[in-house]
Design a protein around this motif. Structure first.
Motif, mmCIF file in Angstrom:
data_model
loop_
_atom_site.group_PDB
_atom_site.id
_atom_site.type_symbol
_atom_site.label_atom_id
_atom_site.label_comp_id
_atom_site.label_asym_id
_atom_site.label_seq_id
_atom_site.Cartn_x
_atom_site.Cartn_y
_atom_site.Cartn_z
ATOM 1 N N GLY A 1 -29.716 -11.603 -20.142
ATOM 2 C CA GLY A 1 -28.497 -11.504 -20.509
ATOM 3 C C GLY A 1 -27.721 -11.741 -19.378
ATOM 4 O O GLY A 1 -26.193 -11.733 -19.814
ATOM 5 N N GLU A 2 -28.083 -12.037 -18.177
ATOM 6 C CA GLU A 2 -27.100 -12.162 -16.956
ATOM 7 C C GLU A 2 -26.797 -13.710 -16.767
ATOM 8 O O GLU A 2 -28.109 -14.286 -16.516
ATOM 9 N N VAL A 3 -25.800 -13.956 -16.444
ATOM 10 C CA VAL A 3 -25.423 -15.473 -15.824
ATOM 11 C C VAL A 3 -24.610 -15.237 -14.701
ATOM 12 O O VAL A 3 -23.667 -14.622 -14.622
ATOM 13 N N THR A 4 -25.153 -15.811 -13.734
ATOM 14 C CA THR A 4 -24.299 -15.619 -12.525
ATOM 15 C C THR A 4 -24.033 -16.913 -11.820
ATOM 16 O O THR A 4 -24.965 -17.873 -11.846
ATOM 17 N N ARG A 5 -22.771 -17.039 -11.242
ATOM 18 C CA ARG A 5 -22.679 -18.184 -10.347
ATOM 19 C C ARG A 5 -22.425 -17.843 -8.790
ATOM 20 O O ARG A 5 -21.806 -16.662 -8.429
ATOM 21 N N VAL A 6 -23.067 -18.739 -8.031
ATOM 22 C CA VAL A 6 -23.185 -18.522 -6.493
ATOM 23 C C VAL A 6 -22.413 -19.447 -5.928
ATOM 24 O O VAL A 6 -22.882 -20.794 -6.137
ATOM 25 N N ALA A 7 -21.319 -19.252 -5.283
ATOM 26 C CA ALA A 7 -20.642 -20.336 -4.773
ATOM 27 C C ALA A 7 -21.190 -20.383 -3.269
ATOM 28 O O ALA A 7 -21.252 -19.161 -2.574
ATOM 29 N N GLN B 1 -7.671 -7.176 0.136
ATOM 30 C CA GLN B 1 -8.685 -7.363 1.120
ATOM 31 C C GLN B 1 -9.030 -8.969 1.173
ATOM 32 O O GLN B 1 -9.081 -9.813 0.235
ATOM 33 N N PRO B 2 -9.640 -9.176 2.235
ATOM 34 C CA PRO B 2 -9.852 -10.637 2.582
ATOM 35 C C PRO B 2 -10.848 -11.096 1.407
ATOM 36 O O PRO B 2 -10.795 -12.232 1.050
ATOM 37 N N ASP B 3 -11.738 -10.300 0.936
ATOM 38 C CA ASP B 3 -12.824 -10.658 0.255
ATOM 39 C C ASP B 3 -12.060 -11.022 -1.076
ATOM 40 O O ASP B 3 -12.817 -11.638 -2.015
ATOM 41 N N GLN B 4 -11.161 -10.259 -1.410
ATOM 42 C CA GLN B 4 -10.423 -10.355 -2.822
ATOM 43 C C GLN B 4 -10.063 -11.759 -2.676
ATOM 44 O O GLN B 4 -9.974 -12.547 -3.701
ATOM 45 N N PHE C 1 -10.590 -14.931 -5.279
ATOM 46 C CA PHE C 1 -9.599 -15.535 -6.164
ATOM 47 C C PHE C 1 -9.681 -17.196 -5.678
ATOM 48 O O PHE C 1 -9.414 -18.021 -6.538
ATOM 49 N N ALA C 2 -9.738 -17.432 -4.613
ATOM 50 C CA ALA C 2 -9.500 -18.984 -3.990
ATOM 51 C C ALA C 2 -10.777 -19.499 -4.445
ATOM 52 O O ALA C 2 -10.819 -21.013 -5.035
ATOM 53 N N ARG C 3 -11.793 -19.097 -4.554
ATOM 54 C CA ARG C 3 -12.977 -19.724 -5.042
ATOM 55 C C ARG C 3 -13.365 -19.696 -6.607
ATOM 56 O O ARG C 3 -13.780 -20.595 -7.182
ATOM 57 N N GLU C 4 -12.921 -18.599 -7.410
ATOM 58 C CA GLU C 4 -13.419 -18.540 -8.807
ATOM 59 C C GLU C 4 -12.269 -18.597 -9.675
ATOM 60 O O GLU C 4 -12.360 -18.662 -10.996
ATOM 61 N N VAL C 5 -10.976 -18.391 -9.238
ATOM 62 C CA VAL C 5 -9.883 -18.362 -10.061
ATOM 63 C C VAL C 5 -8.828 -19.572 -9.870
ATOM 64 O O VAL C 5 -8.702 -20.411 -10.515
ATOM 65 N N GLY D 1 -10.560 -6.075 -11.254
ATOM 66 C CA GLY D 1 -11.333 -6.206 -10.157
ATOM 67 C C GLY D 1 -12.538 -7.095 -10.359
ATOM 68 O O GLY D 1 -13.328 -7.364 -11.232
ATOM 69 N N ALA D 2 -12.889 -7.883 -9.287
ATOM 70 C CA ALA D 2 -13.699 -9.038 -9.124
ATOM 71 C C ALA D 2 -15.051 -8.626 -9.365
ATOM 72 O O ALA D 2 -15.669 -9.402 -10.388
ATOM 73 N N SER D 3 -15.617 -7.408 -9.172
ATOM 74 C CA SER D 3 -16.941 -7.114 -9.378
ATOM 75 C C SER D 3 -17.197 -6.957 -10.799
ATOM 76 O O SER D 3 -18.459 -6.730 -11.105
ATOM 77 N N ARG D 4 -16.071 -6.723 -11.676
ATOM 78 C CA ARG D 4 -16.400 -6.635 -13.026
ATOM 79 C C ARG D 4 -16.190 -7.665 -13.723
ATOM 80 O O ARG D 4 -16.337 -7.648 -15.125
ATOM 81 N N ILE D 5 -15.745 -8.839 -13.164
ATOM 82 C CA ILE D 5 -15.588 -10.044 -14.074
ATOM 83 C C ILE D 5 -16.857 -11.057 -13.705
ATOM 84 O O ILE D 5 -17.083 -11.703 -12.730
ATOM 85 N N ALA D 6 -17.716 -11.248 -14.553
ATOM 86 C CA ALA D 6 -18.754 -11.862 -14.564
ATOM 87 C C ALA D 6 -18.530 -13.390 -14.827
ATOM 88 O O ALA D 6 -19.160 -14.274 -14.063
ATOM 89 N N GLU D 7 -17.610 -13.871 -15.680
ATOM 90 C CA GLU D 7 -17.262 -15.247 -15.826
ATOM 91 C C GLU D 7 -15.838 -15.211 -15.618
ATOM 92 O O GLU D 7 -15.042 -15.340 -16.575
ATOM 93 N N PRO D 8 -15.635 -15.527 -14.312
ATOM 94 C CA PRO D 8 -14.060 -15.684 -14.038
ATOM 95 C C PRO D 8 -13.314 -16.861 -14.871
ATOM 96 O O PRO D 8 -12.168 -16.472 -15.518
ATOM 97 N N ARG D 9 -13.814 -17.988 -15.063
ATOM 98 C CA ARG D 9 -13.070 -19.087 -15.667
ATOM 99 C C ARG D 9 -12.813 -18.681 -17.065
ATOM 100 O O ARG D 9 -11.591 -18.638 -17.343
ATOM 101 N N ALA D 10 -13.555 -17.930 -17.928
ATOM 102 C CA ALA D 10 -13.576 -17.946 -19.194
ATOM 103 C C ALA D 10 -12.703 -16.562 -19.217
ATOM 104 O O ALA D 10 -11.537 -16.574 -19.844
ATOM 105 N N TYR D 11 -12.679 -15.751 -18.382
ATOM 106 C CA TYR D 11 -11.763 -14.437 -18.295
ATOM 107 C C TYR D 11 -10.221 -14.761 -18.097
ATOM 108 O O TYR D 11 -9.289 -14.324 -18.583
#
Lengths: 332, 190
Positions: A114-120, B3-6, B10-14, B52-62
């Protein structure tokens, strides 16, 4: 939309704040920034967006090095020799730095059902892992080594002619310089699908024409185990994009039999679907579902085919129409 | 604050999807003005940050879903609901027609676009940007070297960032005309 036509006051202010906060700030500046961010949620969003772009421009500059004409760089003056040299060293170093980042990011990535993960990855390549997948990443100076231990993943590869990107899955080895492709491994069988570009597939322990193949866009190669001949199929672009929908968190069915569709859903979920009625199993389904959302799938089947649903021991059991509708409602 | 990782997330996923989101919204929601669209984008970043990034599994769709919901809110808030624009509110609410990631942004294309953006910057602006980003100099040092006030350096850098940001997030274009010509020529040769 024409370039330069978009001027937004909040975006302009956000850019200024992103620049100011990238260096040392006075307490007064910090307070002013906090107040500005508090004033409107759009300010926060715009500021975050500007910071992200400022951050990303470093990556783009690193990739762009060597492409810019020297005349476009800062003017050269004797007093700046030291700085100019420093700039060259910095540019050269950025490659090394990237390598260190790779070393840090090298590792093992595992997804559950159920998990899909994107690794950059830091070179800009991206791996998307489907459910129940394990991938091992090892970046070295002359090559980017990836091992698909199990499951399925797609690889979007940043072009780098001196460091080929090599994915191994059992005896199959897929090699790319810059492209996008998917590799799927189930038991002994390995399949490679090319989404974009060109991929060379090598097969260990096999001689002759079958040992090495060049795949192009939309080509799909299935390599069975035990040295049997590989099967190569040209897919339509639509077939490829449907097959890759899981990367966006969706599974697309386009006329599949219900039992096959349920099996695909089950790959992604610990809550297993079971089709208990042969007539129902043969029905065809068209639809889009979230990866892992077996309940919605089951409910759709209930309403589409007038089926009944019961939940038993962690299983969703679908069967043909029944007289006692009440049992279905209780499940909801 | 951030935070730098935030920011990196966003730079990478959004950020890379913003152009797609803009184009998609401007096609799907014709009643949306350019400034509405900017509002939607800014607000979307803020929402994604709150979640929060950690709770978004699919940033693009979100990102797509969030932006669409916000666009819908804005249209509903407006004094007149522009029914004649043919906005399909039901479709707006449905969640299964999001476009997939497009493969237009090859690494080379991305770098070339970025280089063009840099070359299009006014000379002083570009100089300040390169001194800051490539030579890693402080604003004070850049001011000294360029012989200008620190506040002017800040203006140059802000302008450079604004232009780059705009270029990065332009609604994703269709293939340029000359490429189509190339294809045609090839077809004729075949």
């Amino acid at each position: 939309m024409k370039s330069g036509s978009r001027t937004n006051a909040i975006d302009a202010a956000a850019a200024s704040w992103a620049i100011r906060s990238s260096g040392p700030m006075t307490l007064a500046d910090k307070a002013a920034l906090d107040a500005w961010l508090e004033a409107d949620s759009r300010h926060r969003g715009a500021y975050l967006r500007a910071c992200a772009a400022w951050h990303d421009s470093e990556r783009l500059l690193a990739m762009a090095k060597g492409r810019m004409k020297p005349a476009r760089r800062t003017g050269f003056q004797p007093g700046r020799l030291r700085y100019a040299a420093a700039a060259v060293v910095l540019l050269a170093l950025s490659g090394l730095l990237a390598l260190q980042l790779h070393a840090r990011l090298s590792g093992n990535y595992v997804t559950r059902a159920g998990e899909v993960t994107r690794v950059a990855l830091e070179d800009g390549s991206t791996i998307v892992l489907n459910s129940n997948t394990a991938v091992r990443v090892r970046y070295r100076s002359g090559r980017r080594d990836i091992q698909l231990v199990r499951g399925e993943a797609t690889f979007q590869v940043r072009h780098d002619p001196v460091r080929p990107f090599i994915v191994r899955a059992g005896e199959v080895q897929a090699r790319a310089v810059g492209t996008e492709f998917a590799v799927r491994r189930a038991n002994d069988e390995v399949s490679v699908t090319v989404i974009e570009g060109v991929v060379e597939v090598h097969r260990a322990n096999v001689a002759g024409a079958d040992a090495s193949q060049t795949l192009r866009r939309n080509d799909d190669l299935v390599v069975p185990g035990r040295q049997e001949p590989a099967r190569r199929v040209a897919l339509t672009p639509r077939q490829v994009s449907l097959a890759m929908a899981w990367r966006d968190g969706y599974i697309v069915f386009d006329g599949e039999r219900l039992d096959a569709a349920a099996e695909e859903m089950n790959r992604h979920s610990s809550l297993q679907l079971q089709i208990a009625d042969p007539a129902l199993a043969g029905r065809q389904l068209v639809g889009v579902f979230r990866v892992g959302d077996s309940r919605t799938f089951a409910r759709t089947v209930v309403s589409a085919f007038d089926a009944t649903l019961r939940e038993e021991g962690g299983q969703l059991i679908l069967s043909g129409p029944q007289r006692q509708r009440e049992t279905t409602r209780q499940v909801e | 604050m951030l935070q730098p990782d935030q920011i990196a997330w966003f730079a990478r996923e959004v950020l890379p999807h913003e152009g797609d989101v803009r184009r998609w919204l401007s096609v799907r929601v014709p009643g949306l003005s350019t400034s509405d669209l900017d509002d939607v984008i800014q607000e979307s970043y803020a929402r994604l940050l709150d979640i929060g990034a950690s709770r978004i599994a699919e940033p693009r769709a979100y990102f797509f879903v969030t932006a669409r919901r916000l666009a819908y809110d804005i249209l509903r808030r407006g004094p007149v609901v522009p029914i004649e624009t043919g906005v399909d509110f039901e479709a707006l609410k449905a969640g299964d027609d999001l476009p997939g990631p497009e493969r237009h942004a090859t690494a080379r294309g991305e770098v070339e676009r970025f280089c063009r953006l840099l070359e299009d910057l006014p000379a002083r602006c570009r100089q300040a940007f390169l001194l800051r980003k490539v030579d890693d100099l402080s604003q004070r040092e850049i001011a000294r070297r360029m012989g200008i006030a620190e506040s002017t350096v800040e203006k140059h850098l802000s302008k450079a960032l604004g232009r780059i940001l705009q270029g990065m997030t332009e609604p994703t274009p269709k293939p340029p005309v000359h490429e189509i010509h190339e294809e045609r020529k090839q077809n004729q040769r075949d």
